[in-house]
Design a protein around this motif. Structure first.
Motif, PDB file in Angstrom:
ATOM      1  N   CYS A   1      32.464  43.831  36.059  1.00 14.19           N
ATOM      2  CA  CYS A   1      33.002  45.178  36.258  1.00 14.19           C
ATOM      3  C   CYS A   1      34.045  45.075  37.361  1.00 14.19           C
ATOM      4  O   CYS A   1      33.728  44.667  38.489  1.00 14.19           O
ATOM      5  CB  CYS A   1      31.884  46.141  36.653  1.00 14.19           C
ATOM      6  SG  CYS A   1      32.433  47.852  36.857  1.00 14.19           S
ATOM      7  N   ALA A   2      35.291  45.409  37.030  1.00 10.03           N
ATOM      8  CA  ALA A   2      36.390  45.114  37.947  1.00 10.03           C
ATOM      9  C   ALA A   2      37.573  46.041  37.666  1.00 10.03           C
ATOM     10  O   ALA A   2      37.621  46.725  36.631  1.00 10.03           O
ATOM     11  CB  ALA A   2      36.816  43.660  37.779  1.00 10.03           C
ATOM     12  N   PRO A   3      38.557  46.054  38.564  1.00  7.95           N
ATOM     13  CA  PRO A   3      39.793  46.793  38.277  1.00  7.95           C
ATOM     14  C   PRO A   3      40.441  46.298  36.986  1.00  7.95           C
ATOM     15  O   PRO A   3      40.326  45.124  36.613  1.00  7.95           O
ATOM     16  CB  PRO A   3      40.676  46.470  39.489  1.00  7.95           C
ATOM     17  CG  PRO A   3      39.727  46.133  40.588  1.00  7.95           C
ATOM     18  CD  PRO A   3      38.575  45.451  39.916  1.00  7.95           C
ATOM     19  N   ARG A   4      41.130  47.190  36.314  1.00  6.42           N
ATOM     20  CA  ARG A   4      41.736  46.833  35.028  1.00  6.42           C
ATOM     21  C   ARG A   4      42.681  45.637  35.135  1.00  6.42           C
ATOM     22  O   ARG A   4      42.751  44.811  34.226  1.00  6.42           O
ATOM     23  CB  ARG A   4      42.511  48.041  34.479  1.00  6.42           C
ATOM     24  CG  ARG A   4      41.652  49.049  33.753  1.00  6.42           C
ATOM     25  CD  ARG A   4      42.476  50.269  33.348  1.00  6.42           C
ATOM     26  NE  ARG A   4      41.709  51.175  32.511  1.00  6.42           N
ATOM     27  CZ  ARG A   4      40.764  51.997  32.954  1.00  6.42           C
ATOM     28  NH1 ARG A   4      40.476  52.021  34.257  1.00  6.42           N
ATOM     29  NH2 ARG A   4      40.117  52.799  32.125  1.00  6.42           N
ATOM     30  N   ARG A   5      43.423  45.560  36.242  1.00  8.56           N
ATOM     31  CA  ARG A   5      44.385  44.466  36.364  1.00  8.56           C
ATOM     32  C   ARG A   5      43.682  43.109  36.394  1.00  8.56           C
ATOM     33  O   ARG A   5      44.250  42.102  35.962  1.00  8.56           O
ATOM     34  CB  ARG A   5      45.257  44.662  37.608  1.00  8.56           C
ATOM     35  CG  ARG A   5      44.505  44.620  38.928  1.00  8.56           C
ATOM     36  CD  ARG A   5      45.405  45.016  40.095  1.00  8.56           C
ATOM     37  NE  ARG A   5      44.725  44.921  41.374  1.00  8.56           N
ATOM     38  CZ  ARG A   5      43.918  45.834  41.860  1.00  8.56           C
ATOM     39  NH1 ARG A   5      43.657  46.941  41.157  1.00  8.56           N
ATOM     40  NH2 ARG A   5      43.352  45.674  43.048  1.00  8.56           N
ATOM     41  N   VAL A   6      42.432  43.077  36.909  1.00  8.83           N
ATOM     42  CA  VAL A   6      41.663  41.840  36.904  1.00  8.83           C
ATOM     43  C   VAL A   6      41.107  41.579  35.508  1.00  8.83           C
ATOM     44  O   VAL A   6      41.147  40.450  35.007  1.00  8.83           O
ATOM     45  CB  VAL A   6      40.528  41.898  37.942  1.00  8.83           C
ATOM     46  CG1 VAL A   6      39.634  40.667  37.852  1.00  8.83           C
ATOM     47  CG2 VAL A   6      41.110  42.017  39.353  1.00  8.83           C
TER      48      VAL A   6
ATOM     49  N   ASN B   1      41.377  50.552  42.528  1.00  8.98           N
ATOM     50  CA  ASN B   1      41.934  50.212  43.842  1.00  8.98           C
ATOM     51  C   ASN B   1      41.021  49.268  44.618  1.00  8.98           C
ATOM     52  O   ASN B   1      41.344  48.891  45.747  1.00  8.98           O
ATOM     53  CB  ASN B   1      42.135  51.483  44.677  1.00  8.98           C
ATOM     54  CG  ASN B   1      43.105  52.439  44.037  1.00  8.98           C
ATOM     55  OD1 ASN B   1      44.124  52.024  43.489  1.00  8.98           O
ATOM     56  ND2 ASN B   1      42.801  53.732  44.082  1.00  8.98           N
ATOM     57  N   ALA B   2      39.891  48.900  44.033  1.00 13.50           N
ATOM     58  CA  ALA B   2      38.887  48.122  44.759  1.00 13.50           C
ATOM     59  C   ALA B   2      39.244  46.635  44.775  1.00 13.50           C
ATOM     60  O   ALA B   2      40.007  46.145  43.945  1.00 13.50           O
ATOM     61  CB  ALA B   2      37.516  48.319  44.121  1.00 13.50           C
ATOM     62  N   ARG B   3      38.647  45.915  45.738  1.00 17.92           N
ATOM     63  CA  ARG B   3      38.821  44.466  45.833  1.00 17.92           C
ATOM     64  C   ARG B   3      37.552  43.719  45.411  1.00 17.92           C
ATOM     65  O   ARG B   3      37.521  42.497  45.394  1.00 17.92           O
ATOM     66  CB  ARG B   3      39.207  44.064  47.259  1.00 17.92           C
ATOM     67  CG  ARG B   3      38.138  44.310  48.306  1.00 17.92           C
ATOM     68  CD  ARG B   3      38.560  43.787  49.698  1.00 17.92           C
ATOM     69  NE  ARG B   3      39.659  44.545  50.260  1.00 17.92           N
ATOM     70  CZ  ARG B   3      40.899  44.063  50.411  1.00 17.92           C
ATOM     71  NH1 ARG B   3      41.164  42.821  50.032  1.00 17.92           N
ATOM     72  NH2 ARG B   3      41.843  44.808  50.927  1.00 17.92           N
ATOM     73  N   THR B   4      36.497  44.464  45.075  1.00 13.58           N
ATOM     74  CA  THR B   4      35.209  43.857  44.718  1.00 13.58           C
ATOM     75  C   THR B   4      35.088  43.695  43.217  1.00 13.58           C
ATOM     76  O   THR B   4      35.387  44.613  42.447  1.00 13.58           O
ATOM     77  CB  THR B   4      34.049  44.720  45.242  1.00 13.58           C
ATOM     78  OG1 THR B   4      34.189  44.891  46.652  1.00 13.58           O
ATOM     79  CG2 THR B   4      32.713  44.064  44.950  1.00 13.58           C
ATOM     80  N   LEU B   5      34.601  42.524  42.794  1.00 13.77           N
ATOM     81  CA  LEU B   5      34.401  42.191  41.393  1.00 13.77           C
ATOM     82  C   LEU B   5      32.907  41.974  41.198  1.00 13.77           C
ATOM     83  O   LEU B   5      32.319  41.069  41.798  1.00 13.77           O
ATOM     84  CB  LEU B   5      35.184  40.937  41.027  1.00 13.77           C
ATOM     85  CG  LEU B   5      36.610  40.873  41.607  1.00 13.77           C
ATOM     86  CD1 LEU B   5      37.230  39.506  41.364  1.00 13.77           C
ATOM     87  CD2 LEU B   5      37.472  41.980  41.027  1.00 13.77           C
ATOM     88  N   TYR B   6      32.299  42.792  40.369  1.00 15.88           N
ATOM     89  CA  TYR B   6      30.845  42.837  40.201  1.00 15.88           C
ATOM     90  C   TYR B   6      30.457  42.035  38.968  1.00 15.88           C
ATOM     91  O   TYR B   6      30.944  42.303  37.860  1.00 15.88           O
ATOM     92  CB  TYR B   6      30.422  44.291  40.053  1.00 15.88           C
ATOM     93  CG  TYR B   6      28.952  44.579  39.911  1.00 15.88           C
ATOM     94  CD1 TYR B   6      28.213  45.055  40.985  1.00 15.88           C
ATOM     95  CD2 TYR B   6      28.303  44.432  38.677  1.00 15.88           C
ATOM     96  CE1 TYR B   6      26.863  45.371  40.840  1.00 15.88           C
ATOM     97  CE2 TYR B   6      26.963  44.735  38.535  1.00 15.88           C
ATOM     98  CZ  TYR B   6      26.246  45.208  39.615  1.00 15.88           C
ATOM     99  OH  TYR B   6      24.913  45.517  39.467  1.00 15.88           O
TER     100      TYR B   6
END
Length: 400
Positions: A256-261, A233-238
């Motif tokens: 490291c990011a949401p699966r959809r990204v 649910n996060a908006r941050t991409l590490y």
């Protein structure tokens, strides 16, 4: 040349990469390149990792094509490392790249259409500007300490340029080039702004492990996960990297990011280079499992001493009657120097190389609008006691 795409006009040489050529001149004392000391590379451990891989059951997999997401055991190991930082995730949230620079390129490609706006700090990492420039954005200023425009003003400025605000990019830990680290309140403020704008955050964590003083601050992604209820649910991409710890030459980074990204990034990888080199991923996993934590401690001891030596030399050699200042970073690789108003660090560099045989990076290279001409960046990771003892007095004499 008249057949080139419009984006080609935005692609410019890196001042830093050009300055690295000076390292081939033995009489140049260089504080320019933000690169690790090769004398500290864990060559034995990496050699053993490659030998073990090629001499064992994984040789076939290491020499074969790999899935675009990356080598599964390495992704699982990285998910465990992210868990230690407060980011609960699994291998499905990890995407392997050819260095974190490729991650920035892919994220620029994913989010930016021509005319869109990227929010960046003034100054910011030059490599990020280079990665994003190919996708023809405009830049607006991000100020984590406060004083940002209102969301409505950001949106209006972006619309006037023919696009939308898409993301905020920043290096929150020991930033390149300033060495600055953002506190929890500043990170929360960036999250607040991104939420109000409904944009992504790109968190560049290339230097995070290199902390020499003070308490660790949670990643923006960890704070985001607490707010949003989890990484998906996060908006941050590490964006992470092994380049500053184990080896830049192996070119292994990750997102490291949401699966959809991650799913979108995988499609880009398939259309680009299929996957990062298999053998490097497998060997990096072996080496990281064996020595990562202890090697970080070794680097901290070495680089802390060099940072202290550089800061001490700056203090001891500051010219009388000249107002200049510098950052005092808690980690990372860089000290940021601010010269008196009206000074031109680019012109100073030409004199410094010619007369003093000392190199640094002019600060305007890190400003999206070309300002900051009275600033410069010094890197201390290659600065042993001889380089500091000779180079900083020479530089101070020029400034005086």
């Amino acid at each position: 040349m008249n057949l080139l795409a419009s984006r080609a006009s935005r692609m410019k040489a890196s001042e830093i990469r050009e300055l690295l050529k000076l390292l081939d001149q033995p009489d140049i004392i260089s504080f320019a390149g933000g690169i690790p000391d090769p004398a500290l590379f864990p060559a034995d451990a990496i050699s053993a990792a490659y030998s073990s891989v090629l001499g064992g059951a994984e040789a076939g997999a290491a020499l074969q094509y790999q899935v675009s997401e990356g080598y599964l055991p390495l992704r699982k190991w990285l998910a465990g490392q992210m868990g230690k930082l407060g980011v609960a995730c699994d291998e499905g949230n990890i995407f392997i790249t050819s260095g974190s620079q490729q991650a920035l390129d892919y994220l620029g490609k994913l989010f930016l259409s021509p005319g869109d706006t990227a929010l960046v700090t003034w100054p910011t990492y030059l490599g990020a500007l280079q990665a994003f420039n190919a996708y023809e954005p405009r830049y607006d200023r991000l100020t984590p300490d406060g004083g940002n425009m209102t969301p409505a003003a950001y949106h209006a400025a972006a619309a006037a340029a023919g696009g939308r605000v898409k993301f905020a990019y920043l290096v929150p830990d020991f930033a390149n080039p300033t060495g600055e680290t953002l506190g929890v309140k500043q990170r929360e403020a960036v999250l607040d702004l991104a939420g109000d704008l409904d944009i992504a955050i790109i968190e560049d964590a290339a230097y995070r492990a290199l902390r020499y003083d003070g308490e660790s601050v949670p990643p923006i992604l960890a704070l985001d996960c607490q707010r949003s209820g989890g990484i998906d649910n996060a908006r941050t991409l590490y964006c992470g990297s092994f380049s500053k710890i184990l080896s830049p030459g192996m070119r292994v980074g990750w997102v490291c990011a949401p699966r959809r990204v991650v799913e979108r990034l995988v499609l880009m990888k398939q259309a680009s280079d299929l996957h990062s080199p298999s053998i490097n991923q497998v060997a990096m996993h072996r080496a990281a499992e064996a020595i990562f934590d202890q090697h970080v401690e070794k680097l901290i001891g070495a680089y802390r001493a060099r940072r202290d030596g550089l800061l001490g030399a700056l203090e001891a050699n500051m010219p009388e009657g000249v107002t200049w200042s510098w950052s005092r970073p808690d980690g990372g690789m860089f000290v940021w120097v601010t010269l008196p108003e009206g000074a031109d660090a680019t012109a100073l560099l030409a004199r410094s190389v010619r007369e003093a045989r000392v190199a640094f990076v002019p600060g305007n290279a890190f400003h999206a609008d070309g300002t900051g001409r009275n600033t410069l960046r010094l890197s201390f990771t290659l600065a042993d006691s001889r380089a500091v003892g000779e180079g900083i007095p020479r530089l101070a004499k020029l400034l005086g």
